[in-house]
Design an enzyme around this catalytic site. Structure first.
Site, PDB file in Angstrom:
ATOM      1  N   LYS A   1      26.861  73.745  29.869  1.00 24.20           N
ATOM      2  CA  LYS A   1      26.690  72.463  29.198  1.00 24.20           C
ATOM      3  C   LYS A   1      26.761  72.683  27.708  1.00 24.20           C
ATOM      4  O   LYS A   1      26.121  73.595  27.197  1.00 24.20           O
ATOM      5  CB  LYS A   1      25.331  71.855  29.572  1.00 24.20           C
ATOM      6  CG  LYS A   1      25.128  70.469  29.011  1.00 24.20           C
ATOM      7  CD  LYS A   1      23.697  70.193  28.556  1.00 24.20           C
ATOM      8  CE  LYS A   1      23.380  70.874  27.245  1.00 24.20           C
ATOM      9  NZ  LYS A   1      22.111  70.444  26.645  1.00 24.20           N
TER      10      LYS A   1
ATOM     11  N   ALA B   1      36.032  32.431  38.791  1.00 27.07           N
ATOM     12  CA  ALA B   1      34.735  31.757  38.939  1.00 27.07           C
ATOM     13  C   ALA B   1      34.218  31.785  40.369  1.00 27.07           C
ATOM     14  O   ALA B   1      33.053  31.541  40.620  1.00 27.07           O
ATOM     15  CB  ALA B   1      34.853  30.308  38.467  1.00 27.07           C
ATOM     16  N   GLY B   2      35.102  32.117  41.309  1.00 26.50           N
ATOM     17  CA  GLY B   2      34.746  32.030  42.737  1.00 26.50           C
ATOM     18  C   GLY B   2      33.661  33.015  43.136  1.00 26.50           C
ATOM     19  O   GLY B   2      33.353  33.962  42.411  1.00 26.50           O
TER      20      GLY B   2
ATOM     21  N   ASN C   1      17.038  76.749  27.026  1.00 30.17           N
ATOM     22  CA  ASN C   1      17.381  75.972  25.822  1.00 30.17           C
ATOM     23  C   ASN C   1      16.428  74.819  25.567  1.00 30.17           C
ATOM     24  O   ASN C   1      16.578  74.092  24.610  1.00 30.17           O
ATOM     25  CB  ASN C   1      18.811  75.431  25.944  1.00 30.17           C
ATOM     26  CG  ASN C   1      18.990  74.525  27.145  1.00 30.17           C
ATOM     27  OD1 ASN C   1      18.313  74.704  28.164  1.00 30.17           O
ATOM     28  ND2 ASN C   1      19.866  73.564  27.039  1.00 30.17           N
TER      29      ASN C   1
ATOM     30  N   ASN D   1      39.327  39.728  49.183  1.00 30.04           N
ATOM     31  CA  ASN D   1      38.228  38.858  49.605  1.00 30.04           C
ATOM     32  C   ASN D   1      37.150  39.609  50.357  1.00 30.04           C
ATOM     33  O   ASN D   1      36.043  39.114  50.511  1.00 30.04           O
ATOM     34  CB  ASN D   1      38.753  37.739  50.502  1.00 30.04           C
ATOM     35  CG  ASN D   1      39.749  36.867  49.767  1.00 30.04           C
ATOM     36  OD1 ASN D   1      39.411  36.245  48.754  1.00 30.04           O
ATOM     37  ND2 ASN D   1      40.983  36.845  50.227  1.00 30.04           N
TER      38      ASN D   1
ATOM     39  N   ASN E   1      52.428  30.372  48.569  1.00 30.91           N
ATOM     40  CA  ASN E   1      52.054  30.353  47.158  1.00 30.91           C
ATOM     41  C   ASN E   1      51.142  31.532  46.861  1.00 30.91           C
ATOM     42  O   ASN E   1      50.108  31.701  47.495  1.00 30.91           O
ATOM     43  CB  ASN E   1      51.316  29.033  46.879  1.00 30.91           C
ATOM     44  CG  ASN E   1      50.694  28.992  45.496  1.00 30.91           C
ATOM     45  OD1 ASN E   1      51.257  29.537  44.546  1.00 30.91           O
ATOM     46  ND2 ASN E   1      49.543  28.337  45.383  1.00 30.91           N
TER      47      ASN E   1
ATOM     48  N   LEU F   1      41.592  33.133  36.497  1.00 30.20           N
ATOM     49  CA  LEU F   1      40.567  32.417  37.259  1.00 30.20           C
ATOM     50  C   LEU F   1      39.652  33.424  37.946  1.00 30.20           C
ATOM     51  O   LEU F   1      40.125  34.273  38.707  1.00 30.20           O
ATOM     52  CB  LEU F   1      41.199  31.496  38.316  1.00 30.20           C
ATOM     53  CG  LEU F   1      42.234  30.465  37.845  1.00 30.20           C
ATOM     54  CD1 LEU F   1      42.364  29.347  38.879  1.00 30.20           C
ATOM     55  CD2 LEU F   1      41.895  29.888  36.494  1.00 30.20           C
TER      56      LEU F   1
ATOM     57  N   ARG G   1      32.532  36.949  51.050  1.00 38.67           N
ATOM     58  CA  ARG G   1      32.820  37.936  52.092  1.00 38.67           C
ATOM     59  C   ARG G   1      32.677  39.384  51.633  1.00 38.67           C
ATOM     60  O   ARG G   1      32.739  40.305  52.448  1.00 38.67           O
ATOM     61  CB  ARG G   1      34.226  37.689  52.662  1.00 38.67           C
ATOM     62  CG  ARG G   1      34.244  36.543  53.662  1.00 38.67           C
ATOM     63  CD  ARG G   1      35.647  36.211  54.089  1.00 38.67           C
ATOM     64  NE  ARG G   1      36.376  35.488  53.056  1.00 38.67           N
ATOM     65  CZ  ARG G   1      37.692  35.366  53.034  1.00 38.67           C
ATOM     66  NH1 ARG G   1      38.430  35.934  53.961  1.00 38.67           N
ATOM     67  NH2 ARG G   1      38.278  34.671  52.072  1.00 38.67           N
TER      68      ARG G   1
HETATM   69  C1  UD1 Z   1      44.759  29.412  46.583  1.00 41.14           C
HETATM   70  C2  UD1 Z   1      45.905  28.427  46.564  1.00 41.14           C
HETATM   71  C3  UD1 Z   1      46.859  28.714  47.722  1.00 41.14           C
HETATM   72  C4  UD1 Z   1      47.347  30.149  47.656  1.00 41.14           C
HETATM   73  C5  UD1 Z   1      46.154  31.109  47.597  1.00 41.14           C
HETATM   74  C6  UD1 Z   1      46.631  32.498  47.341  1.00 41.14           C
HETATM   75  C7  UD1 Z   1      45.000  26.370  45.624  1.00 41.14           C
HETATM   76  C8  UD1 Z   1      44.500  25.027  45.924  1.00 41.14           C
HETATM   77  N1  UD1 Z   1      45.378  27.122  46.667  1.00 41.14           N
HETATM   78  O1  UD1 Z   1      44.043  29.159  47.767  1.00 41.14           O
HETATM   79  O2  UD1 Z   1      47.961  27.832  47.671  1.00 41.14           O
HETATM   80  O3  UD1 Z   1      48.165  30.421  48.777  1.00 41.14           O
HETATM   81  O4  UD1 Z   1      45.270  30.746  46.527  1.00 41.14           O
HETATM   82  O5  UD1 Z   1      45.561  33.378  47.473  1.00 41.14           O
HETATM   83  O6  UD1 Z   1      45.108  26.766  44.494  1.00 41.14           O
HETATM   84  N2  UD1 Z   1      38.688  29.748  41.609  1.00 41.14           N
HETATM   85  C9  UD1 Z   1      37.987  29.349  40.504  1.00 41.14           C
HETATM   86  N3  UD1 Z   1      37.384  28.130  40.480  1.00 41.14           N
HETATM   87  C10 UD1 Z   1      37.445  27.284  41.529  1.00 41.14           C
HETATM   88  C11 UD1 Z   1      38.163  27.707  42.676  1.00 41.14           C
HETATM   89  C12 UD1 Z   1      38.784  28.932  42.686  1.00 41.14           C
HETATM   90  O7  UD1 Z   1      37.900  30.086  39.528  1.00 41.14           O
HETATM   91  O8  UD1 Z   1      36.875  26.204  41.433  1.00 41.14           O
HETATM   92  C13 UD1 Z   1      39.339  31.051  41.616  1.00 41.14           C
HETATM   93  C14 UD1 Z   1      38.732  31.986  42.647  1.00 41.14           C
HETATM   94  O9  UD1 Z   1      37.735  32.800  42.049  1.00 41.14           O
HETATM   95  C15 UD1 Z   1      39.910  32.821  43.076  1.00 41.14           C
HETATM   96  C16 UD1 Z   1      41.112  31.900  42.884  1.00 41.14           C
HETATM   97  O10 UD1 Z   1      40.684  30.877  42.009  1.00 41.14           O
HETATM   98  O11 UD1 Z   1      40.109  33.938  42.245  1.00 41.14           O
HETATM   99  C17 UD1 Z   1      41.645  31.314  44.179  1.00 41.14           C
HETATM  100  O12 UD1 Z   1      40.652  30.533  44.766  1.00 41.14           O
HETATM  101  P1  UD1 Z   1      40.498  30.419  46.309  1.00 41.14           P
HETATM  102  O13 UD1 Z   1      39.434  29.477  46.626  1.00 41.14           O
HETATM  103  O14 UD1 Z   1      40.454  31.765  46.911  1.00 41.14           O
HETATM  104  O15 UD1 Z   1      41.903  29.718  46.688  1.00 41.14           O
HETATM  105  P2  UD1 Z   1      42.554  29.720  48.074  1.00 41.14           P
HETATM  106  O16 UD1 Z   1      41.887  28.707  48.923  1.00 41.14           O
HETATM  107  O17 UD1 Z   1      42.666  31.089  48.590  1.00 41.14           O
HETATM  108 CA    CA Z   2      41.884  33.293  48.035  1.00 36.97          CA
END
Ligand code: UD1
Ligand code: CA
Length: 453
Positions: free
Chosen positions: A348, A9-10, A383, A224, A166, A7, A14
């Site tokens: 070089k 996409a976020g 050169n 982050n 988690n 994953l 920060r």
């Molecule tokens: C998530 C977990 C949480 C865990 C934490 C650990 C969920 C609902 N929560 O929370 O239980 O303790 O990670 O760090 O899963 N991302 C996408 N698409 C989205 C949303 C997120 O690709 O629509 C990716 C983000 O880029 C990131 C990761 O998923 O790499 C986690 O997303 P983030 O929003 O940071 O989750 P947390 O709220 O931290």
């Molecule tokens: Ca996170």
């Protein structure tokens, strides 16, 4: 059969950066590249990266035959992200879910997690934190079995006391994801589709949740902001330093050591403080690196000594050489056995023969030097005419007097001598002496100009 999802996409707000978060480096390598490399180690021939923010940049950087990209145009939550991949997953595959901003998970930890997965079980990676604020909490029943994950924002005060959190990393059968993900709702504090809600669904469907924990918290730490990036960078460098010391190298201060690639060391290598290694670096037995050196994609032979403040890139250095202090070896430098390169010398695309010396203040480019030649202080190979590059050849045992300019293309033969301050534009044969400079005139009784009073 293993399908791996990453994953990524976020947004990474920060980081306050124009670069997508997962492309920021730790140990000189993009975060998501660490994750993909680990995925390969775990052994998946199919890696899916879920991209959204900065999608084009991530895709461009990470393109590879075993990597596929899935666009999550709007980021509606981790559950929604995994849903995007459902059509691509093989029905009987085990699916490992990783995060593009969690770079340092070990393959062994993931392997243990995957080993739990079957029709009746899934694997969940958790960790106990002294301060679990912000994370999803692991809920267990009286018998200790995992029943659900509750996100911090949705948790009761009592649930927030739970220290087991988690990590987000889990492994589960594709067919279970196909069954459970469509049931997710976004009826929660953040209005998101939570991947974590599948844990309660697993429980309801009689699929047991097997928990694994990592050896170190850093294995599951995400990045982050820049402080977290710096903290994981130090952890990573400490690990690299430890590996080298285990391999028999002396690091004068492992806290002032940076490897942004791979280093291979022979026996009794000594590395002083503040050196940076990039790409593939190989150091032979007995190599010494003094402080403040940068060494990139280079091989250094046995017992060679690199003195302080040298910068070495794409160079092949044989054994028993002396380099620096303040030497710059640019791409294509080859030093044969026992060559000596001194201070403020730039080389070089040049071969410096066995035992030859370029000891002070020189530029040697596009050049071949034979054995036991001596290149005097301030010698420059000219050169480049502004458009084309030309070669200089210097034979065995040649002696180039100080402050000479060798205007290429030009050859200086074996045992030839060049008088100091010469500008050499024509070839010099073996054994010849060439002097090409204005003749000295001494004028007697010369009177200096005087100031008018
Ligand atoms: C998530 C977990 C949480 C865990 C934490 C650990 C969920 C609902 N929560 O929370 O239980 O303790 O990670 O760090 O899963 N991302 C996408 N698409 C989205 C949303 C997120 O690709 O629509 C990716 C983000 O880029 C990131 C990761 O998923 O790499 C986690 O997303 P983030 O929003 O940071 O989750 P947390 O709220 O931290
Ligand atoms: Ca996170």
């Amino acid at each position: 059969m293993l399908d791996i999802l990453v994953l990524a996409a976020g947004k990474g707000t920060r980081m306050r950066s124009d670069l997508p978060k997962v492309l920021h480096p730790v140990g000189g390598k993009a975060l998501v590249q660490h994750v993909v490399d680990t995925a390969r180690q775990v052994g998946s021939e199919r890696i899916f990266i879920i991209i959204g923010h900065g999608a084009e940049k991530v895709e461009e950087k990470m393109a590879a035959p075993d990597v596929r990209f899935i666009l999550q145009a709007r980021q509606l939550g981790t559950g929604h992200a995994v849903q995007q991949a459902l059509p691509q997953l093989r029905d009987d595959a085990t699916v490992l879910i990783l995060y593009g901003d969690v770079p340092l998970t070990r393959a062994e930890t993931l392997q243990k997690l995957i080993a739990h997965v079957n029709d009746q079980q899934m694997g969940l990676l958790t960790v106990n934190l002294p301060d679990p604020t912000g994370y999803g909490r692991i809920l267990r029943d009286a018998g200790g079995a995992v029943t659900a994950i509750v996100e911090h924002k949705d948790a009761t005060d009592e649930q927030r006391q739970v220290k087991e959190i988690n990590t987000g990393i889990m492994a589960v059968k594709a067919k279970h994801l196909q069954q459970w993900l469509p049931q997710l709702t976004n009826n929660n504090a953040q209005g998101e589709y939570y991947l974590t809600d599948i844990i309660a669904l697993a429980r309801q469907n009689g699929v047991a949740i097997q928990v694994e924990q990592p050896n170190a918290i850093e294995e599951v730490e995400g990045i982050n902001n820049r402080q977290q990036q710096a903290a994981l960078e130090r952890f990573y460098q400490k690990q690299k330093a430890n590996e080298l010391m285990v391999a028999g190298a002396t690091l004068l201060d492992p806290a002032r050591f940076d490897c942004r690639g791979t280093i291979t060391v022979g026996r009794d290598v000594v590395i002083d403080i503040n050196c940076v290694f990039e790409g593939d670096v190989v150091l032979g037995d007995g190599v010494t690196i003094e402080p403040n050196c940068v060494i990139i994609n280079s091989r250094i032979g046995n017992n060679t000594h690199i003195k302080a403040n040298s910068h070495i890139e794409d160079a092949a250095i044989a054994g028993d050489c002396d380099v620096g202090p303040f030497a710059r070896l640019r791409p294509g430098t080859q030093l044969a056995q026992g060559a000596k390169i001194g201070n403020f010398v730039e080389i070089k695309k040049a071969v410096i023969g066995e035992g030859s010396k370029v000891n002070h203040l020189s530029y040697i480019g596009d050049t071949t030097i034979g054995k036991k030649a001596n290149i005097g202080a301030g010698t420059i190979t000219c050169n480049y005419d502004g458009v084309n590059k030309f070669k200089t050849e210097i034979g065995d045992n040649a002696f180039i007097g100080s402050n000479s300019a060798l205007v290429a293309p030009v050859k200086v033969g074996a045992n030839a001598t060049i008088g100091a301050g010469s500008i050499i534009t024509k070839d010099v044969a073996d054994e010849e002496l060439a002097i090409a400079r204005g003749k000295q005139r001494n004028i007697q009784g010369w009177e200096r100009p005087k100031k008018k009073s």
